[in-house]
Scaffold this motif. Structure first.
Motif, PDB file in Angstrom:
ATOM      1  N   GLN A   1     -18.617 -31.111 -24.592  1.00  0.00           N
ATOM      2  CA  GLN A   1     -18.881 -32.511 -24.240  1.00  0.00           C
ATOM      3  C   GLN A   1     -19.435 -32.652 -22.821  1.00  0.00           C
ATOM      4  OE1 GLN A   1     -18.634 -34.170 -26.917  1.00  0.00           O
ATOM      5  NE2 GLN A   1     -17.411 -32.601 -27.955  1.00  0.00           N
ATOM      6  N   GLN A   2     -19.676 -31.530 -22.131  1.00  0.00           N
ATOM      7  CA  GLN A   2     -20.076 -31.604 -20.722  1.00  0.00           C
ATOM      8  C   GLN A   2     -21.588 -31.636 -20.499  1.00  0.00           C
ATOM      9  OE1 GLN A   2     -18.215 -29.006 -17.919  1.00  0.00           O
ATOM     10  NE2 GLN A   2     -16.150 -29.356 -18.714  1.00  0.00           N
ATOM     11  N   SER A   3     -22.381 -31.437 -21.536  1.00  0.00           N
ATOM     12  CA  SER A   3     -23.841 -31.343 -21.404  1.00  0.00           C
ATOM     13  C   SER A   3     -24.197 -30.375 -20.267  1.00  0.00           C
ATOM     14  CB  SER A   3     -24.474 -32.719 -21.212  1.00  0.00           C
ATOM     15  OG  SER A   3     -24.052 -33.322 -20.014  1.00  0.00           O
ATOM     16  N   GLY A   4     -25.162 -30.726 -19.393  1.00  0.00           N
ATOM     17  CA  GLY A   4     -25.506 -29.827 -18.288  1.00  0.00           C
ATOM     18  C   GLY A   4     -26.978 -29.480 -18.261  1.00  0.00           C
ATOM     19  N   LEU A   5     -27.291 -28.331 -17.671  1.00  0.00           N
ATOM     20  CA  LEU A   5     -28.664 -27.860 -17.497  1.00  0.00           C
ATOM     21  C   LEU A   5     -28.947 -26.715 -18.466  1.00  0.00           C
ATOM     22  CD1 LEU A   5     -31.398 -27.650 -15.965  1.00  0.00           C
ATOM     23  CD2 LEU A   5     -30.238 -26.107 -14.349  1.00  0.00           C
ATOM     24  N   ALA A   6     -29.908 -26.914 -19.358  1.00  0.00           N
ATOM     25  CA  ALA A   6     -30.358 -25.838 -20.237  1.00  0.00           C
ATOM     26  C   ALA A   6     -31.321 -24.942 -19.464  1.00  0.00           C
ATOM     27  CB  ALA A   6     -31.051 -26.414 -21.467  1.00  0.00           C
ATOM     28  N   ILE A   7     -31.057 -23.650 -19.460  1.00  0.00           N
ATOM     29  CA  ILE A   7     -31.956 -22.688 -18.818  1.00  0.00           C
ATOM     30  C   ILE A   7     -32.500 -21.770 -19.902  1.00  0.00           C
ATOM     31  CG2 ILE A   7     -32.187 -20.856 -17.121  1.00  0.00           C
ATOM     32  CD1 ILE A   7     -30.061 -22.127 -15.454  1.00  0.00           C
ATOM     33  N   ILE A   8     -33.834 -21.736 -19.994  1.00  0.00           N
ATOM     34  CA  ILE A   8     -34.499 -21.053 -21.096  1.00  0.00           C
ATOM     35  C   ILE A   8     -35.602 -20.169 -20.536  1.00  0.00           C
ATOM     36  CG2 ILE A   8     -35.690 -21.385 -23.310  1.00  0.00           C
ATOM     37  CD1 ILE A   8     -34.427 -24.494 -21.904  1.00  0.00           C
ATOM     38  N   GLY A   9     -35.864 -19.061 -21.215  1.00  0.00           N
ATOM     39  CA  GLY A   9     -36.964 -18.208 -20.772  1.00  0.00           C
ATOM     40  C   GLY A   9     -37.107 -16.978 -21.636  1.00  0.00           C
ATOM     41  N   SER A  10     -38.061 -16.163 -21.307  1.00  0.00           N
ATOM     42  CA  SER A  10     -38.395 -14.979 -22.084  1.00  0.00           C
ATOM     43  C   SER A  10     -37.272 -13.951 -22.047  1.00  0.00           C
ATOM     44  CB  SER A  10     -39.676 -14.342 -21.541  1.00  0.00           C
ATOM     45  OG  SER A  10     -40.742 -15.265 -21.563  1.00  0.00           O
ATOM     46  N   ARG A  11     -37.285 -13.079 -23.039  1.00  0.00           N
ATOM     47  CA  ARG A  11     -36.334 -11.956 -23.048  1.00  0.00           C
ATOM     48  C   ARG A  11     -36.746 -10.902 -22.020  1.00  0.00           C
ATOM     49  NH1 ARG A  11     -33.065 -11.205 -27.929  1.00  0.00           N
ATOM     50  NH2 ARG A  11     -33.137 -13.126 -29.137  1.00  0.00           N
ATOM     51  N   SER A  12     -38.045 -10.757 -21.816  1.00  0.00           N
ATOM     52  CA  SER A  12     -38.542  -9.787 -20.838  1.00  0.00           C
ATOM     53  C   SER A  12     -38.915 -10.527 -19.556  1.00  0.00           C
ATOM     54  CB  SER A  12     -39.766  -9.050 -21.385  1.00  0.00           C
ATOM     55  OG  SER A  12     -39.430  -8.334 -22.549  1.00  0.00           O
ATOM     56  N   ILE A  13     -38.196 -10.238 -18.473  1.00  0.00           N
ATOM     57  CA  ILE A  13     -38.470 -10.911 -17.204  1.00  0.00           C
ATOM     58  C   ILE A  13     -38.542  -9.876 -16.083  1.00  0.00           C
ATOM     59  CG2 ILE A  13     -37.464 -13.130 -17.818  1.00  0.00           C
ATOM     60  CD1 ILE A  13     -34.885 -12.274 -16.435  1.00  0.00           C
TER      61      ILE A  13
ATOM     62  N   VAL B   1     -26.312 -24.474 -20.145  1.00  0.00           N
ATOM     63  CA  VAL B   1     -26.482 -24.382 -21.597  1.00  0.00           C
ATOM     64  C   VAL B   1     -27.620 -23.408 -21.858  1.00  0.00           C
ATOM     65  CG1 VAL B   1     -26.883 -25.647 -23.737  1.00  0.00           C
ATOM     66  CG2 VAL B   1     -25.829 -26.818 -21.782  1.00  0.00           C
ATOM     67  N   SER B   2     -27.375 -22.415 -22.693  1.00  0.00           N
ATOM     68  CA  SER B   2     -28.426 -21.443 -22.963  1.00  0.00           C
ATOM     69  C   SER B   2     -28.165 -20.758 -24.295  1.00  0.00           C
ATOM     70  CB  SER B   2     -28.531 -20.429 -21.820  1.00  0.00           C
ATOM     71  OG  SER B   2     -29.795 -19.778 -21.843  1.00  0.00           O
ATOM     72  N   GLY B   3     -28.998 -19.751 -24.602  1.00  0.00           N
ATOM     73  CA  GLY B   3     -28.936 -19.127 -25.917  1.00  0.00           C
ATOM     74  C   GLY B   3     -28.227 -17.803 -25.996  1.00  0.00           C
ATOM     75  N   ALA B   4     -27.679 -17.321 -24.872  1.00  0.00           N
ATOM     76  CA  ALA B   4     -26.904 -16.069 -24.825  1.00  0.00           C
ATOM     77  C   ALA B   4     -27.711 -14.842 -25.254  1.00  0.00           C
ATOM     78  CB  ALA B   4     -25.633 -16.190 -25.679  1.00  0.00           C
ATOM     79  N   ALA B   5     -29.032 -14.943 -25.241  1.00  0.00           N
ATOM     80  CA  ALA B   5     -29.879 -13.809 -25.607  1.00  0.00           C
ATOM     81  C   ALA B   5     -30.228 -12.993 -24.365  1.00  0.00           C
ATOM     82  CB  ALA B   5     -31.160 -14.306 -26.275  1.00  0.00           C
ATOM     83  N   ARG B   6     -30.679 -11.779 -24.593  1.00  0.00           N
ATOM     84  CA  ARG B   6     -31.100 -10.910 -23.495  1.00  0.00           C
ATOM     85  C   ARG B   6     -32.200 -11.589 -22.690  1.00  0.00           C
ATOM     86  NH1 ARG B   6     -35.318  -7.593 -23.731  1.00  0.00           N
ATOM     87  NH2 ARG B   6     -35.395  -7.767 -26.004  1.00  0.00           N
TER      88      ARG B   6
END
Length: 333
Positions: A136-148, A171-176
């Motif tokens: 319920q806290q929402s927040g900042l989604a951080i998104i980007g490529s797997r290769s950085i 908030v993010s996708g927990a991916a590499r």
């Protein structure tokens, strides 16, 4: 019914049966409803004064009245889907041993911001592990490529650490790549995070990198796909909208123009005007340049010891209506 099933209400059981796999799909098995199909059927049930659990008691009555405009949700298919209670019980028992819980769209713990944004196309169920209250806290989604590269990694870490200092949930996708970097940087700095996964929630629930933060109630990991689902591009793309709509601002660290999940998610967000979009400005990535050209908010680190991130995100929310109107989406048409 299986004793494990009795831990859940009839309605939750019905939602699970209608919308969830309990093992790797087999060709001969009835396939649960897709998110779009479930949304269509659930809406009709609601408008007809039924609940999903009504199918256990009034199946013939409901299937006589129900006529799927797409012709996909038939009485035979519904019967086969609902006839999986034994498989559901075994799966739920296995998942619960790993600490995995279930919330449906009707539950108060369900992420309400996401539900408000997506309405009938929001997932019927989320599987999860960790602190439900964070949803319920929402927040900042951080998104980007797997290769950085190193610069993107350092930028992501610094933003996430600043967010932790200002009590801004990640908030993010927990991916590499960017996702995992952002989440771990915030968590290790004492912050909190929501990880919205497209695959392997069961494996993540016991992974050493997340375990301490789950135990400290800093973290919640959720997935709309069954906890043992393997990776698929389709699931990862479908998951994008959940990351954006569970947050109230989004930051793209690195994107490639015209390809990949990061670009697709940014495009979908802009088309639907869900949240203000920020983009790492100092980047040679083609997607970053294109998004900034199209009106996304530039974001760079600020050389100050005080709080600045929340102010920057709030300013972006104020100008979002001007930057992301449909007539300013020529980049994506």
């Amino acid at each position: 019914m299986n004793n494990q099933n009795n831990l859940y209400s009839e309605n939750t059981q019905a939602v699970l049966l209608l919308s969830t796999f309990f093992s790797k799909p087999k060709k001969e098995e009835a396939r649960p409803l897709t998110a779009i199909e479930y949304g269509r059927f659930a809406r009709w049930l609601h408008e007809s004064s039924y609940t999903p659990s009504s199918l256990f008691h009034h199946f013939d009555e409901i299937t006589t009245k129900w006529k799927d405009p797409k012709g996909k949700i038939t009485a035979d298919r519904l019967s086969g889907i609902l006839d999986r209670k034994a498989a559901m019980g075994l799966a739920l028992e296995k998942w619960q041993r790993a600490g995995i819980w279930v919330i449906t769209r009707q539950d108060s713990e369900y992420p309400q911001l996401l539900k408000k944004q997506l309405k009938y196309i929001s997932p019927s169920v989320f599987f999860g592990v960790g602190n439900k209250a964070l949803l319920q806290q929402s927040g900042l989604a951080i998104i980007g490529s797997r290769s950085i590269d190193e610069a993107d990694e350092q930028f992501t870490q610094a933003i996430a650490q600043q967010a932790a200092q200002e009590s801004i949930n990640i908030v993010s996708g927990a991916a590499r790549g960017v996702d995992e970097t952002a989440m771990l940087a915030s968590l290790n700095a004492g912050g909190t995070a929501i990880g919205i996964m497209a695959d392997n929630l069961l494996k993540a629930a016991t992974a050493s990198k997340w375990r301490k933060h789950l135990q400290n109630e800093q973290l919640v990991l959720i997935s709309s796909f069954y906890p043992e689902a393997g990776f698929s591009v389709g699931n990862a793309m479908a998951r994008n909208k959940y990351i954006y709509t569970a947050a109230n601002s989004a930051l793209v660290v690195r994107a490639d123009e015209g390809k990949g999940g990061t670009w697709a998610g940014a495009k979908e967000n802009n088309e639907n005007n869900w949240v203000p979009l920020f983009v790492k400005q100092r980047s040679n990535a083609s997607g970053n340049i294109a998004l900034l050209t199209n009106g996304a908010n530039p974001l760079e680190l600020q050389q100050t010891s005080g709080p600045w991130l929340a102010k920057t995100l709030s300013a972006g929310q104020l100008i979002n209506a001007n930057n992301l109107q449909p007539n300013n989406l020529s980049l994506f048409e």
